[in-house]
Design an enzyme around this catalytic site. Sequence first.
Site, PDB file in Angstrom:
ATOM      1  N   GLN A   1       0.517  -1.153   0.097  1.00 36.86           N
ATOM      2  CA  GLN A   1       0.069  -0.055   0.032  1.00 36.86           C
ATOM      3  C   GLN A   1       0.744   1.463  -0.081  1.00 36.86           C
ATOM      4  O   GLN A   1       2.156   1.220   0.440  1.00 36.86           O
ATOM      5  CB  GLN A   1      -0.783   0.277   1.421  1.00 36.86           C
ATOM      6  CG  GLN A   1      -2.313  -1.188   1.298  1.00 36.86           C
ATOM      7  CD  GLN A   1      -2.879  -0.783   2.266  1.00 36.86           C
ATOM      8  OE1 GLN A   1      -3.153  -2.016   3.296  1.00 36.86           O
ATOM      9  NE2 GLN A   1      -3.858  -0.253   2.427  1.00 36.86           N
ATOM     10  N   HIS A   2      -0.060   1.685  -0.467  1.00 39.17           N
ATOM     11  CA  HIS A   2       1.086   3.316   0.004  1.00 39.17           C
ATOM     12  C   HIS A   2       1.661   4.185  -1.093  1.00 39.17           C
ATOM     13  O   HIS A   2       2.028   5.461  -1.392  1.00 39.17           O
ATOM     14  CB  HIS A   2       1.636   3.759   1.686  1.00 39.17           C
ATOM     15  CG  HIS A   2       0.402   3.447   2.869  1.00 39.17           C
ATOM     16  ND1 HIS A   2      -1.147   4.104   2.438  1.00 39.17           N
ATOM     17  CD2 HIS A   2       0.229   2.556   3.514  1.00 39.17           C
ATOM     18  CE1 HIS A   2      -1.548   3.903   3.502  1.00 39.17           C
ATOM     19  NE2 HIS A   2      -0.348   2.895   4.359  1.00 39.17           N
TER      20      HIS A   2
ATOM     21  N   ASP B   1      -2.304  -4.677   0.044  1.00 38.62           N
ATOM     22  CA  ASP B   1      -1.708  -5.766   0.477  1.00 38.62           C
ATOM     23  C   ASP B   1      -3.048  -6.764   1.580  1.00 38.62           C
ATOM     24  O   ASP B   1      -3.337  -7.820   1.373  1.00 38.62           O
ATOM     25  CB  ASP B   1      -0.283  -6.391   1.034  1.00 38.62           C
ATOM     26  CG  ASP B   1      -0.190  -5.382   2.129  1.00 38.62           C
ATOM     27  OD1 ASP B   1      -1.478  -4.368   1.607  1.00 38.62           O
ATOM     28  OD2 ASP B   1       1.266  -5.223   1.884  1.00 38.62           O
TER      29      ASP B   1
END
Length: 469
Positions: A80-81, A235
């Site tokens: 992520q991110h 994820d």
Amino acid sequence: MARQGQIVLGVDSSTQSTKVLAVDVDSGEVLGRGQAAHTVSTGAGRETDPEVWWRALQDALGQLGGLAARADAIAVGGQQHGLVVLDDRGRPVRDALLWNDVRSAPQAQALVERHGAAWWAERVGSVPAASFTIAKWEWLRAHEPDAAAAAAAIRLPHDFLTERLSGAAVTDRGDASGTGWWASSTGGYDDALLAEVGLDPKLLPAVLGPGAAAGTVRDGAGVRPGALVGAGTGDNAAAALGLGLAPGRPVLSLGTSGTVYAVARQRPADPSGTVAGFAAADGGWLPLACTLNCTLAVDKVAALLGRDREQVEPGGSVAFLPFLDGERTPNLPYASGLLTGVRHDTTAGQVLQGAYDGAVYALLAALDLVLAVDGAGDADEPILLIGGGARGPAWRETVRRLSGRAVQVPAASELVALGAAVQAAVLLTREEPAEVAARWGTDRGDLLPAVPRDDATLERLAAALPLAG
């Protein structure tokens, strides 16, 4: 239901590697696996060239022995991110800024101060931390304005791979909710917030709903052309799909990062910033807390001590907070590791056990807040322990001892890839993801009974925590 013999591919593109599972749609049997490593920078930042992810995916697909050429659908779960900046040809302008790059901590702090934590929690669902994409975009604008100005597209890591597979510029609500510019209060991008940070919404991918397909596989992408491509997700949301989580069931994931989460009926809005109010990939909510320092931090301590990671010893008086890369939960981006309580009779094994204790302590403290989103939860419900660390006896026993709860370790490995495979299967069967996961039996595994909680160790760590800031 799917036709007999249909195959789906689930991808886990994590910080360290890309893994692919080929799964039989009817039975959930894993027919083949592939894995290829990534390169991550060291030093002040954490970066990876997105082309590394694409090459790793091609390598992993090539290890499936022809199964990729027979696949009927594929979906990607990704870290992520991360901020992926592309030019008008779809090529990276620079290396991706990863979730665990904490150089953007000042930008995150400035964003929070601009509106206040409660505003962010209510509007966006999460209070920005250094890991969030919006903070990384602000860092890029401040430190590399030419790279920001060259952006023709902004993607998350899983979006990048989905687009390479299908040609579609899409994401899903689960991963979009970790950017900081997708508003959980409205279920869409926050145009006013995007204007504040100088980001044209046209640069962002379309957000697909649960069960939607991104498109089909293009020629030369390493998978059978014409196979369906799922929207993908982050994820943790993928692992939740893979487990078929019911509301209130706690999950503790031990990987490069540590995460705790549970599916919730209510939209999270925690003004403390500890609980991120992420969306779930199935249309619900996934309140989650994440730590930066988990298995890699403990392995580093083991290496410094010259010990195998399982060579822990009980007892002693140490309190060890292994915040080697700064920390996200608690929010201490400038912290370092803190060891107290060392005496003449302290052993190396006790120090190593202290590192485990400190890593798990931070996760369990956050888990209580995660479960509070939908109420207190059932204290007798076993913790689902997943991730690479879940295979280690020292990690398992530390979670049992510090939680005082039973622990269940699913036999199924690679739950992020398995969850992506569930998402791909839904494209074919039109079932709910939980129905696919239940048929596949993804959460079955060893159940370790509860043991008395080690309150003395928890108290030592709580006393040490103020010193870490």
